[in-house]
Design a protein around this motif. Structure first.
Motif, PDB file in Angstrom:
ATOM      1  N   LEU A  73       0.672  -1.142   0.095  1.00  0.00           N
ATOM      2  CA  LEU A  73      -0.143  -0.072  -0.006  1.00  0.00           C
ATOM      3  C   LEU A  73       0.746   1.305  -0.072  1.00  0.00           C
ATOM      4  CD1 LEU A  73      -2.338  -1.342   2.612  1.00  0.00           C
ATOM      5  CD2 LEU A  73      -3.100  -0.641   0.287  1.00  0.00           C
ATOM      6  N   SER A  74       2.102   1.123   0.738  1.00  0.00           N
ATOM      7  CA  SER A  74       3.023   2.387   1.080  1.00  0.00           C
ATOM      8  C   SER A  74       3.874   2.330   0.164  1.00  0.00           C
ATOM      9  CB  SER A  74       3.064   2.619   2.533  1.00  0.00           C
ATOM     10  OG  SER A  74       4.177   1.411   2.687  1.00  0.00           O
ATOM     11  N   ASN A  75       4.578   3.449  -0.063  1.00  0.00           N
ATOM     12  CA  ASN A  75       5.834   3.559  -0.784  1.00  0.00           C
ATOM     13  C   ASN A  75       6.807   2.952   0.121  1.00  0.00           C
ATOM     14  OD1 ASN A  75       8.130   4.057  -2.259  1.00  0.00           O
ATOM     15  ND2 ASN A  75       7.596   6.199  -2.743  1.00  0.00           N
ATOM     16  N   VAL A  76       7.279   1.816   0.026  1.00  0.00           N
ATOM     17  CA  VAL A  76       8.275   1.278   0.953  1.00  0.00           C
ATOM     18  C   VAL A  76       9.639   1.771   0.711  1.00  0.00           C
ATOM     19  CG1 VAL A  76       7.060  -0.809   1.527  1.00  0.00           C
ATOM     20  CG2 VAL A  76       8.571  -0.688  -0.567  1.00  0.00           C
ATOM     21  N   HIS A  77       9.821   2.419  -0.516  1.00  0.00           N
ATOM     22  CA  HIS A  77      11.158   3.200  -0.888  1.00  0.00           C
ATOM     23  C   HIS A  77      11.325   4.408  -0.083  1.00  0.00           C
ATOM     24  CE1 HIS A  77      12.313  -0.334  -2.937  1.00  0.00           C
ATOM     25  NE2 HIS A  77      11.297  -0.330  -3.497  1.00  0.00           N
ATOM     26  N   ALA A  78      10.117   4.994   0.507  1.00  0.00           N
ATOM     27  CA  ALA A  78      10.224   6.476   0.934  1.00  0.00           C
ATOM     28  C   ALA A  78      10.253   6.447   2.355  1.00  0.00           C
ATOM     29  CB  ALA A  78       9.100   7.131   0.077  1.00  0.00           C
ATOM     30  N   ARG A  79      10.283   5.252   3.069  1.00  0.00           N
ATOM     31  CA  ARG A  79      10.176   5.148   4.481  1.00  0.00           C
ATOM     32  C   ARG A  79      11.382   4.682   4.986  1.00  0.00           C
ATOM     33  NH1 ARG A  79       5.088   1.601   5.437  1.00  0.00           N
ATOM     34  NH2 ARG A  79       5.441   2.343   7.483  1.00  0.00           N
ATOM     35  N   GLU A  80      11.463   3.924   5.991  1.00  0.00           N
ATOM     36  CA  GLU A  80      12.513   3.368   6.739  1.00  0.00           C
ATOM     37  C   GLU A  80      13.479   2.500   5.868  1.00  0.00           C
ATOM     38  OE1 GLU A  80       9.373   2.828   8.027  1.00  0.00           O
ATOM     39  OE2 GLU A  80       9.255   2.777  10.204  1.00  0.00           O
ATOM     40  N   GLU A  81      14.790   2.603   6.034  1.00  0.00           N
ATOM     41  CA  GLU A  81      15.623   1.789   5.355  1.00  0.00           C
ATOM     42  C   GLU A  81      15.281   0.407   5.292  1.00  0.00           C
ATOM     43  OE1 GLU A  81      17.928   3.437   3.476  1.00  0.00           O
ATOM     44  OE2 GLU A  81      18.583   1.382   2.430  1.00  0.00           O
ATOM     45  N   PHE A  82      14.873  -0.194   6.368  1.00  0.00           N
ATOM     46  CA  PHE A  82      14.637  -1.671   6.329  1.00  0.00           C
ATOM     47  C   PHE A  82      13.690  -1.933   5.432  1.00  0.00           C
ATOM     48  CE2 PHE A  82      10.638  -2.216   8.850  1.00  0.00           C
ATOM     49  CZ  PHE A  82      10.639  -0.872   9.819  1.00  0.00           C
ATOM     50  N   ARG A  83      12.495  -1.223   5.022  1.00  0.00           N
ATOM     51  CA  ARG A  83      11.460  -1.465   4.338  1.00  0.00           C
ATOM     52  C   ARG A  83      11.923  -1.553   2.798  1.00  0.00           C
ATOM     53  NH1 ARG A  83       7.158  -1.305   7.896  1.00  0.00           N
ATOM     54  NH2 ARG A  83       7.343  -0.005   9.629  1.00  0.00           N
ATOM     55  N   ARG A  84      12.962  -1.088   2.380  1.00  0.00           N
ATOM     56  CA  ARG A  84      13.187  -1.146   1.225  1.00  0.00           C
ATOM     57  C   ARG A  84      13.977  -2.388   0.424  1.00  0.00           C
ATOM     58  NH1 ARG A  84      16.755   3.589  -0.919  1.00  0.00           N
ATOM     59  NH2 ARG A  84      15.560   3.032  -2.599  1.00  0.00           N
ATOM     60  N   HIS A  85      14.225  -3.354   1.448  1.00  0.00           N
ATOM     61  CA  HIS A  85      14.563  -4.739   1.163  1.00  0.00           C
ATOM     62  C   HIS A  85      13.420  -5.625   0.997  1.00  0.00           C
ATOM     63  CE1 HIS A  85      16.665  -8.696   1.136  1.00  0.00           C
ATOM     64  NE2 HIS A  85      16.946  -8.022  -0.206  1.00  0.00           N
ATOM     65  N   SER A  86      12.942  -6.543   0.029  1.00  0.00           N
ATOM     66  CA  SER A  86      12.157  -7.577  -0.048  1.00  0.00           C
ATOM     67  C   SER A  86      13.010  -8.851  -0.401  1.00  0.00           C
ATOM     68  CB  SER A  86      10.982  -7.085  -0.925  1.00  0.00           C
ATOM     69  OG  SER A  86      10.380  -8.557  -1.216  1.00  0.00           O
ATOM     70  N   VAL A  87      12.682  -9.849   0.619  1.00  0.00           N
ATOM     71  CA  VAL A  87      13.276 -11.455   0.303  1.00  0.00           C
ATOM     72  C   VAL A  87      12.102 -11.993  -0.646  1.00  0.00           C
ATOM     73  CG1 VAL A  87      14.320 -11.554   2.468  1.00  0.00           C
ATOM     74  CG2 VAL A  87      12.046 -12.287   2.472  1.00  0.00           C
ATOM     75  N   ILE A  88      11.123 -11.283  -0.983  1.00  0.00           N
ATOM     76  CA  ILE A  88      10.224 -11.936  -1.988  1.00  0.00           C
ATOM     77  C   ILE A  88      10.129 -11.730  -3.284  1.00  0.00           C
ATOM     78  CG2 ILE A  88       7.542 -11.968  -2.204  1.00  0.00           C
ATOM     79  CD1 ILE A  88       8.344 -13.106   0.776  1.00  0.00           C
ATOM     80  N   THR A  89      10.674 -10.337  -3.458  1.00  0.00           N
ATOM     81  CA  THR A  89      10.781  -9.741  -4.955  1.00  0.00           C
ATOM     82  C   THR A  89      11.412 -10.902  -5.871  1.00  0.00           C
ATOM     83  OG1 THR A  89      10.398  -7.771  -4.016  1.00  0.00           O
ATOM     84  CG2 THR A  89      11.252  -7.990  -6.180  1.00  0.00           C
ATOM     85  N   ALA A  93       8.937 -13.008  -7.268  1.00  0.00           N
ATOM     86  CA  ALA A  93       7.466 -12.502  -7.623  1.00  0.00           C
ATOM     87  C   ALA A  93       7.604 -12.105  -9.209  1.00  0.00           C
ATOM     88  CB  ALA A  93       7.288 -11.115  -6.793  1.00  0.00           C
ATOM     89  N   THR A  94       6.420 -11.911  -9.812  1.00  0.00           N
ATOM     90  CA  THR A  94       6.304 -11.806 -11.260  1.00  0.00           C
ATOM     91  C   THR A  94       6.499 -10.367 -11.435  1.00  0.00           C
ATOM     92  OG1 THR A  94       4.443 -13.394 -11.653  1.00  0.00           O
ATOM     93  CG2 THR A  94       4.777 -11.873 -13.231  1.00  0.00           C
ATOM     94  N   GLY A  95       6.199  -9.593 -10.422  1.00  0.00           N
ATOM     95  CA  GLY A  95       6.368  -8.048 -10.460  1.00  0.00           C
ATOM     96  C   GLY A  95       5.927  -7.479  -8.864  1.00  0.00           C
ATOM     97  N   VAL A  96       6.135  -6.424  -8.930  1.00  0.00           N
ATOM     98  CA  VAL A  96       6.013  -5.565  -7.661  1.00  0.00           C
ATOM     99  C   VAL A  96       5.240  -4.114  -7.935  1.00  0.00           C
ATOM    100  CG1 VAL A  96       6.954  -4.675  -5.692  1.00  0.00           C
ATOM    101  CG2 VAL A  96       8.205  -6.359  -6.904  1.00  0.00           C
ATOM    102  N   ILE A  97       4.405  -3.616  -7.075  1.00  0.00           N
ATOM    103  CA  ILE A  97       3.610  -2.560  -7.149  1.00  0.00           C
ATOM    104  C   ILE A  97       3.663  -1.942  -5.616  1.00  0.00           C
ATOM    105  CG2 ILE A  97       1.388  -1.387  -7.502  1.00  0.00           C
ATOM    106  CD1 ILE A  97       0.274  -3.510  -9.334  1.00  0.00           C
ATOM    107  N   ALA A  98       4.107  -0.627  -5.623  1.00  0.00           N
ATOM    108  CA  ALA A  98       4.306  -0.093  -3.954  1.00  0.00           C
ATOM    109  C   ALA A  98       3.792   1.038  -4.288  1.00  0.00           C
ATOM    110  CB  ALA A  98       5.662  -0.292  -3.656  1.00  0.00           C
ATOM    111  N   GLY A  99       3.280   1.904  -3.088  1.00  0.00           N
ATOM    112  CA  GLY A  99       2.761   3.209  -2.885  1.00  0.00           C
ATOM    113  C   GLY A  99       1.613   3.764  -3.719  1.00  0.00           C
ATOM    114  N   LEU A 100       0.753   2.743  -4.093  1.00  0.00           N
ATOM    115  CA  LEU A 100      -0.593   3.286  -4.967  1.00  0.00           C
ATOM    116  C   LEU A 100      -1.613   2.982  -4.055  1.00  0.00           C
ATOM    117  CD1 LEU A 100       0.537   2.387  -8.553  1.00  0.00           C
ATOM    118  CD2 LEU A 100       0.943   4.542  -7.488  1.00  0.00           C
TER     119      LEU A 100
END
Ligand code: DQA
Length: 145
Positions: free
Chosen positions: A100-116, A119-126
């Motif tokens: 939901l949130s833009n994980v790249h504009a928040r705390e540093e630890f939210r910028r890394h995903s072990v899932i990506t 995944a086929t693709g990623v949507i964040a922040g919308l």
């Protein structure tokens, strides 16, 4: 065919939880909106939420066994759950990671995903629109560019 929307921990508290970050829509309202959007697209949508990691792992196994496409918001597990990542790696249909949130504009630890990586693709922040875009993509015929 059916599309599963799987939401991880604390997302059941949408509406009450940090509304300045996650909005004022509740999880029930989110589910209602996405099921209705699926009807417009002509696909069956089922929305689930859990605070228990093993339950999510089980749902991902079910999706793999039945080749169901998935929209996954792994919430906090995004950042550290190898168990969820290993389950996603077994997917047999497309899986889109949504935040939901833009994980790249928040705390540093939210910028890394072990899932990506799985995944086929990623949507964040919308916000909830991100789930709708993911559903639109998953409802397309397979192998559309
Ligand atoms: C989230 C982002 C995660 O960092 C956080 O732990 C969540 C929700 C999002 O939808 O923006 O619980 O996945």
């Amino acid at each position: 065919t059916k599309i599963l929307i799987l939401n991880g921990p604390n997302l059941g508290r949408l509406g009450k939880r940090q509304p300045e970050v996650y909005g004022s829509t509740t999880h029930d309202q989110l589910a209602e909106r996405l099921v209705a959007f699926g009807q417009e697209l002509g696909v069956e949508v089922e929305v689930r939420q859990t605070d228990h990691e093993g339950e999510l792992v089980g749902w991902l196994h079910e999706a793999a066994d039945l080749s169901l496409p998935v929209v996954l918001n792994p919430a906090a597990w995004t950042h550290y759950s190898i168990a969820v990542a290993d389950a996603v790696a077994q997917r047999t249909a497309d899986l889109i990671e949504v935040h939901l949130s833009n994980v790249h504009a928040r705390e540093e630890f939210r910028r890394h995903s072990v899932i990506t990586p799985y995944a086929t693709g990623v949507i964040a922040g919308l916000g909830i629109a991100g789930y709708e875009l993911a559903l639109r993509r998953l409802a397309e015929p397979p192998s559309a560019p």
